[in-house]
Design an enzyme around this catalytic site. Structure first.
Site, PDB file in Angstrom:
ATOM      1  N   ASP A 152       0.839  -1.190   0.000  1.00  0.00           N
ATOM      2  CA  ASP A 152       0.000   0.000   0.000  1.00  0.00           C
ATOM      3  C   ASP A 152       0.876   1.242   0.000  1.00  0.00           C
ATOM      4  O   ASP A 152       1.881   1.312   0.713  1.00  0.00           O
ATOM      5  CB  ASP A 152      -0.899   0.006   1.246  1.00  0.00           C
ATOM      6  CG  ASP A 152      -2.355   0.236   0.908  1.00  0.00           C
ATOM      7  OD1 ASP A 152      -2.639   1.211   0.191  1.00  0.00           O
ATOM      8  OD2 ASP A 152      -3.208  -0.557   1.352  1.00  0.00           O
TER       9      ASP A 152
ATOM     10  N   ASP B 188      -3.504   4.518  -2.388  1.00  0.00           N
ATOM     11  CA  ASP B 188      -4.626   4.957  -1.567  1.00  0.00           C
ATOM     12  C   ASP B 188      -5.105   6.338  -2.012  1.00  0.00           C
ATOM     13  O   ASP B 188      -4.298   7.230  -2.303  1.00  0.00           O
ATOM     14  CB  ASP B 188      -4.156   5.008  -0.110  1.00  0.00           C
ATOM     15  CG  ASP B 188      -5.270   5.331   0.864  1.00  0.00           C
ATOM     16  OD1 ASP B 188      -6.230   4.549   0.953  1.00  0.00           O
ATOM     17  OD2 ASP B 188      -5.176   6.376   1.542  1.00  0.00           O
TER      18      ASP B 188
ATOM     19  N   HIS C 119     -11.236  -3.759   3.073  1.00  0.00           N
ATOM     20  CA  HIS C 119     -11.126  -3.319   4.463  1.00  0.00           C
ATOM     21  C   HIS C 119     -11.948  -2.071   4.770  1.00  0.00           C
ATOM     22  O   HIS C 119     -11.995  -1.645   5.925  1.00  0.00           O
ATOM     23  CB  HIS C 119      -9.659  -3.045   4.806  1.00  0.00           C
ATOM     24  CG  HIS C 119      -9.078  -1.887   4.038  1.00  0.00           C
ATOM     25  ND1 HIS C 119      -8.871  -1.911   2.677  1.00  0.00           N
ATOM     26  CD2 HIS C 119      -8.700  -0.650   4.434  1.00  0.00           C
ATOM     27  CE1 HIS C 119      -8.376  -0.766   2.280  1.00  0.00           C
ATOM     28  NE2 HIS C 119      -8.255   0.020   3.318  1.00  0.00           N
ATOM     29  N   ASP C 120     -12.571  -1.470   3.760  1.00  0.00           N
ATOM     30  CA  ASP C 120     -13.372  -0.257   3.948  1.00  0.00           C
ATOM     31  C   ASP C 120     -14.871  -0.505   3.816  1.00  0.00           C
ATOM     32  O   ASP C 120     -15.651   0.440   3.945  1.00  0.00           O
ATOM     33  CB  ASP C 120     -12.967   0.821   2.926  1.00  0.00           C
ATOM     34  CG  ASP C 120     -11.644   1.486   3.262  1.00  0.00           C
ATOM     35  OD1 ASP C 120     -11.328   1.607   4.459  1.00  0.00           O
ATOM     36  OD2 ASP C 120     -10.922   1.878   2.323  1.00  0.00           O
TER      37      ASP C 120
END
Length: 613
Positions: free
Chosen positions: A109, A223, A372-373
Site C-alpha cells: 500500500d 490509496d 477493508h473499507d
C-alpha cells in the site's frame, strides 16, 4: 439483450497482473506470530503456504509502516520503516523472499495523499513560520475572519468537510501561543494532506517508490489515488464527499463524551453522498494524471513487470478508465461492480460498462466484492435490500440473514472469478466470514465512528482478526495461542464454524469452493476472456448468464430455479451439494452460480467437478 465488449487487454505474456487473483492482507488482523494480539509480518509469512494452496497469484499488504495507528496505519509517520507492531524491515524482506519463492507477487500500500501528524515533515511545519518551505509541503492557509475586517481568522479557509465527518480544517497554535494558520485534512485531524504542487513532495514520493522497488516489491496499491490534487484557490463546495458511496444507518449522533476515543471533534453527523456528484474540488482533478505518468516512468525503470493499482472512487466508468491509460497505472479498482449488490440487472450493467470502458484504453478490468473499507459482501447480501451499501452495521441495526448472505456471497464470487481481468479477494472471504455486526461501541477504533459521534458505525466490523483454529483461544489468531493477548478487536462466536481448520478438506465448505473455483479459473484461463452474454441471459428475470471461452456461467439471482441448459454438465457449483451430485443436476437453485461445460468437450472427471490443471 446486450453483448459486452470482448476484453482486449493490452497485456503481453509478461503482464502478470492482467488476469491475476490478488489476496488482500490487512496485517493487523491476518495472523499474530508473537502473541501480542496484533497481526504482524511474521504471521503473514507463516501463512504463505495457505495462500499458495488457495491458488492466488499475488498478495496485497495494507499499510505496515511506522504509524501512530490513528487510522489503522493509513496515517504514515515514516514510509521507509516497518512499525514495530508488525516487525522489522528484516521481517518484510524475509516475507517477500518467501512469497517470491512460492510464485506469489507482493503489492504494498502507498498512502500519498496525506501523512501522519507525527511525520517529521509535519513536526517541522508546525515549528516553522507561515510561508516557509516546511509549511509548503502541506496545505496551510490563513482563516477567514469571523467578522469582516476583524483579523481574527477564526473561521476555516473554506467550507470543506472531512470524509470521516466534521470539518476538513484544523487550526494550529503557533510557537508563541497565538492562534495560527489552518491545515487541510480530508480525513482525520491526524492525517494532514500533502501539497502536491510542491516539487519536494513529488520527489519524496518518487524516492519512496524506489525504496520499495529496490527491495523487490512487484507493485503498489495507491490509496485515495483520485485525491492528491486540489482545485486552485480551494473554492467552497456545498457537497459532502464519501470515500465509498453509501449511507449511514439512521440514528441520533452520540453526545460529546458518550463515545470513547480521541477523535470526537466532529460538529455534525456525516452525510455520505456520491464522491463525484456534484463534482468536488478535491477529487478527480486533472492534475493527478501527470503524477501517475511520472510514476509510470519510475516503475518502467525496474522492468516491464511492476504495476500500480488505483483506489479511485470515480464515476462514471469512462473517467475511471483514464487512470489506466497506457502511460499511467496498470489497474484501477472497479467499485461499480462492488456497489451493484445482489441484483442481476445491476450486476450485468456494471459488467457491461466496466468492460466497455476498459476496452477504450486497452486495460484489464478488476473485480472486487469486499475490502477493508466496506461491509463484507457475505453480510450485505443477507440484508433485506441486498443492493444496499451501509456505512457499517451495529448491534442496534437490522441484522442480516447469515445463511442467505453466505449463499449469495458464494454465488457472486463465482461470477467475479469467471470474468476476464484481475480479481481481488479480501482476507477471510474464502472462509465465508460475516461482518461482526454486534461489536460494542467500547471496542471500536475507527476514527469515522468517533468523528461522527457514532452516527456512522465505521469499518471495524470487517477488520476483525481471522479465525484459524476453532478450538483455540482467539480462534488461533495468535501463535502460540497459549498466554497470548486478546485479539485487538474481539471476535464474535459466529466465527468458530468458519475457522480455517474446520473447513479444510471438507467438501462443500466455502474454503474448498474457493480452492476449486481458483483452480478451475486458472486451468480454463477465464481471466483472459472473452465474455459474451449467453442465450439464457435474462437479468430482468434474475438470471445472469455468459460464456467465457468454452465455459458457460449461470447465476440464478431470481426467485425460481432455472434449468441447466441442454448439452452442458456442471463443473463447479456455489451450492453446498456434494460434487458427486453435480453430474445429475437438472436445475440451478435460487442464489446459486454454476460453471458449465459442454458434455462433448469435458475432460475426464470434470462432470464431477474435480480439480484439474
Amino acid at each position: 439483450m446486450s453483448n459486452p465488449s470482448v476484453q482486449g487487454p493490452r497485456s503481453s505474456s509478461r503482464d502478470w497482473w492482467a488476469d491475476a487473483v490478488v489476496y488482500q492482507v490487512y496485517p493487523r488482523s491476518f495472523a499474530d506470530a508473537n502473541g501480542d494480539g496484533m497481526g504482524d509480518l511474521r504471521g503473514v509469512t507463516a501463512h504463505l503456504p495457505y495462500l499458495e494452496r488457495l491458488g492466488v497469484d499475488a498478495v496485497w499488504l495494507s499499510p505496515f509502516y511506522k504509524s501512530p495507528q490513528a487510522d489503522g496505519g493509513y496515517d504514515v509517520a515514516d514510509y521507509r520503516q516497518v512499525d514495530p507492531l508488525f516487525g522489522s524491515l528484516a521481517d518484510f524482506d524475509s516475507m517477500l523472499q518467501d512469497a517470491h519463492g512460492r510464485g506469489l507477487k507482493v503489492i504494498v500500500d502507498l498512502v500519498p495523499n496525506h501523512t501522519s501528524d507525527e511525520h517529521l515533515w509535519f513536526r517541522e511545519a508546525l515549528a516553522a513560520p507561515p510561508g516557509s518551505a516546511q509549511r509548503d509541503r502541506y496545505i496551510f492557509r490563513p482563516g477567514k475572519d469571523s467578522e469582516p475586517g476583524s483579523g481574527d481568522g477564526n473561521r476555516p479557509p473554506n467550507n470543506w468537510k472531512s470524509i470521516f465527518g466534521g470539518p476538513a480544517w484544523t487550526r494550529i497554535t503557533d510557537a508563541g501561543g497565538q492562534d495560527g494558520q489552518w491545515y487541510l485534512h480530508l480525513f482525520d485531524t491526524k492525517q494532514p494532506d500533502l501539497n502536491w504542487d510542491n516539487a519536494e513532495v513529488q520527489e519524496e514520493m518518487r524516492s519512496v517508490l524506489r525504496f520499495w522497488l529496490d527491495r523487490g516489491v512487484d507493485g503498489f496499491r495507491v490509496d485515495v489515488a483520485h485525491g492528491l490534487v486540489k482545485e486552485a484557490g480551494l473554492p467552497d463546495w456545498d457537497g459532502v464527499a464519501a470515500m465509498v458511496e453509501g449511507t449511514a444507518p439512521h440514528r441520533d449522533p452520540l453526545l460529546p463524551g458518550e463515545a470513547p476515543g480521541a477523535h470526537s471533534d466532529a460538529e455534525e453527523p456525516h452525510r455520505a453522498v456520491s464522491p463525484v456528484y456534484p463534482p468536488s474540488p478535491f477529487f478527480d482533478q486533472e492534475g493527478v494524471h501527470a503524477i501517475y505518468r511520472d510514476w509510470h516512468k519510475v516503475l518502467s525503470g525496474y522492468g516491464p513487470d511492476r504495476m500500480l493499482v488505483a483506489e479511485a472512487w470515480v464515476e462514471p466508468a469512462e473517467r475511471l478508465a483514464r487512470y489506466v491509460r497506457k502511460d499511467e497505472m496498470q489497474q484501477a479498482f472497479n467499485f461499480d461492480f462492488l456497489l451493484a449488490g445482489w441484483d442481476a440487472e445491476r450486476m450485468a450493467a456494471a459488467i457491461d460498462t466496466s468492460l466497455a470502458a476498459a476496452a477504450t484504453v486497452g486495460a484489464p478490468c478488476t473485480w472486487v466484492l469486499s475490502n477493508h473499507d466496506t461491509v463484507r459482501h457475505t453480510t450485505r447480501f443477507g440484508l433485506p435490500d441486498p443492493t444496499s451499501f451501509t456505512k457499517g452495521i451495529g448491534p442496534d441495526d437490522e441484522q442480516p440473514d447469515a445463511s442467505l448472505g453466505l449463499a449469495r456471497a458464494r454465488a457472486a464470487t463465482l461470477v467475479s472469478l469467471a470474468l476476464p481481468g484481475s480479481a481481488y479477494l479480501y482476507q477471510g472471504e474464502e472462509l465465508g466470514l460475516p461482518e461482526h455486526t454486534t461489536l460494542p461501541a467500547g471496542a471500536r477504533q475507527d476514527p469515522t465512528f468517533f468523528r461522527t459521534r457514532g452516527a456512522e458505525t465505521g469499518r471495524d466490523g470487517c477488520r476483525v482478526p481471522l479465525p484459524w483454529t476453532a478450538g483455540a483461544p482467539g480462534f488461533g489468531f495468535s501463535d502460540p495461542a497459549e498466554n497470548a493477548a486478546e485479539p485487538w478487536l474481539p471476535q464474535p462466536d459466529s466465527f468458530g464454524p468458519h475457522a480455517a481448520d474446520v473447513q479444510d478438506g471438507v467438501e462443500g465448505s466455502t474454503l474448498e469452493l474457493y480452492r476449486a473455483a481458483l483452480a478451475f479459473r486458472a486451468a480454463e484461463k477465464l481471466g483472459a476472456g472473452p465474455v459474451v452474454w449467453a442465450e439464457a441471459h435474462s437479468p430482468e428475470s434474475g438470471l445472469l448468464a455468459f460464456t467465457n471461452g468454452d465455459v458457460l456461467v449461470v447465476a440464478n439471482m431470481g426467485f425460481a430455479s432455472a434449468p441447466v441448459p441442454g448439452g452442458y454438465a456442471v463443473a463447479v457449483s456455489s451450492g453446498p451439494e456434494p460434487r458427486a451430485e453435480w453430474a445429475d443436476m437438472q436445475e440451478i437453485p435460487v442464489d446459486c452460480t454454476v460453471y458449465l461445460q459442454k458434455t462433448t468437450t469435458l475432460h475426464p472427471g470434470k462432470a464431477q467437478g474435480q480439480q484439474h490443471g
